[in-house]
Scaffold this active site. Structure first.
Site, mmCIF file in Angstrom:
data_model
loop_
_atom_site.group_PDB
_atom_site.id
_atom_site.type_symbol
_atom_site.label_atom_id
_atom_site.label_comp_id
_atom_site.label_asym_id
_atom_site.label_seq_id
_atom_site.Cartn_x
_atom_site.Cartn_y
_atom_site.Cartn_z
ATOM 1 N N SER A 146 0.852 -1.190 0.000
ATOM 2 C CA SER A 146 0.000 0.000 0.000
ATOM 3 C C SER A 146 0.883 1.233 0.000
ATOM 4 O O SER A 146 2.009 1.214 0.527
ATOM 5 C CB SER A 146 -0.895 0.016 1.238
ATOM 6 O OG SER A 146 -1.560 1.264 1.376
ATOM 7 N N TYR A 159 -1.529 -0.565 10.358
ATOM 8 C CA TYR A 159 -1.656 -1.011 8.970
ATOM 9 C C TYR A 159 -0.467 -0.503 8.152
ATOM 10 O O TYR A 159 0.176 -1.260 7.411
ATOM 11 C CB TYR A 159 -2.970 -0.502 8.394
ATOM 12 C CG TYR A 159 -3.171 -0.795 6.927
ATOM 13 C CD1 TYR A 159 -3.639 -2.035 6.503
ATOM 14 C CD2 TYR A 159 -2.903 0.176 5.962
ATOM 15 C CE1 TYR A 159 -3.833 -2.306 5.155
ATOM 16 C CE2 TYR A 159 -3.101 -0.080 4.609
ATOM 17 C CZ TYR A 159 -3.561 -1.334 4.215
ATOM 18 O OH TYR A 159 -3.742 -1.592 2.879
#
Length: 281
Positions: A146, A159
């Site tokens: 990501s 995350y």
């Protein structure tokens, strides 16, 4: 290797039941790649539907639900895939979880779930399949990371940390596997529209961050098999100049994210007051 060289290869795709998983499955099947698909036991019915949706492609498919945070289930998954499809040529680590909110308020369980799913499981699966790939001088591990692993953002600190670890591991393994015939790549999308964790929040991202379609992310996963780059940034705008600037001037990060509306946006995604993330800097 050229994309066409992967026709007839075998791939394991994690997180195949929802989000961008089905798009990646179709993209790989379109290249003639035989597929083993896995997702959590809770998503077994969706997983089976994804497998059935590939019937129009000339590929073999195998579906198996597994909890990737469990080492025994990870090992069993690799054994059963090998038995059904043969040795794996491609591993696509797509499974991921996000728990948005202030870090000081999330539970220990949530932290472990994020790290175990997003980082430990991909490394463990890669460790199990790499020796055979190296022995055969052929293989590819593609990690769906990501942009949050490159540009840390408030409310998704854990995350982002898990994705940053995945990107760092990918870069290290690119050097370690040089000349082995095995490639490793990280695909790093910004916010994905239509499907996935971001889409479920129903909050539109600011223009600077932008959004990309799940189809584009899936195409990037297939492109990663060519081994031309160990990191593919999937964004609507040129991002590497920004990353270079942030590396040179780390103090700019917080100010720019506030000025561009990213801090307020991340607070809205997490259901916090718009000022909450700025107060916690």
């Amino acid at each position: 290797m050229k994309r066409s060289d992967w026709k007839g290869a075998t791939a394991l795709l994690t997180g195949a039941s929802r989000g961008i998983g089905p798009y990646i499955a179709r993209a790989l099947a379109g290249e003639g790649i035989h597929l083993a698909l896995t997702a959590t036991p809770a998503s077994k019915e969706k997983l089976n539907r994804v497998g059935a949706s590939l019937a129009g492609f000339d590929v073999k498919t195998f579906t198996m639900a597994a909890d990737l945070t469990d080492q025994n289930q990870r090992s069993d998954l690799i054994r059963r895939v090998d038995s059904f499809l043969g040795p794996l040529d491609i591993l696509v680590n797509n499974a991921g979880v996000e728990n948005a909110g202030a870090f000081a308020e999330i539970t220990e369980t949530a932290i472990h779930q994020i790290i175990d799913t997003n980082l430990t499981a991909p490394l463990s699966l890669a460790r199990q399949v790499l020796p055979e790939m190296i022995r055969r001088n052929k293989g590819s591990v593609v990690n769906v990371a990501s942009l949050a692993g490159r540009i840390p953002m408030a409310t998704i600190a854990t995350y982002g940390a898990s994705k940053a670890g995945l990107i760092a591991w990918t870069e290290a393994m690119t050097s370690e596997l040089h000349g082995s015939g095995v490639t490793v790549a990280a695909v790093c999308p910004t916010f994905v529209s239509g499907e996935g964790m971001h889409a479920r929040t129903g909050v539109k991202s600011p223009w600077m961050a932008g959004e990309v379609t799940p189809e584009r992310v899936a195409r990037s996963v297939v492109d990663a098999l060519a081994g031309r780059s160990h990191e593919i940034l999937v964004t609507p705008l040129p991002t590497r100049p920004l990353l270079a600037m942030l590396a040179l001037f780390p103090g700019l990060g917080t100010r720019l994210k506030t000025a561009w509306g990213l801090s307020a946006f991340m607070a809205r995604r997490a259901g916090q007051p718009p000022h909450a993330t700025e107060n916690r800097r």
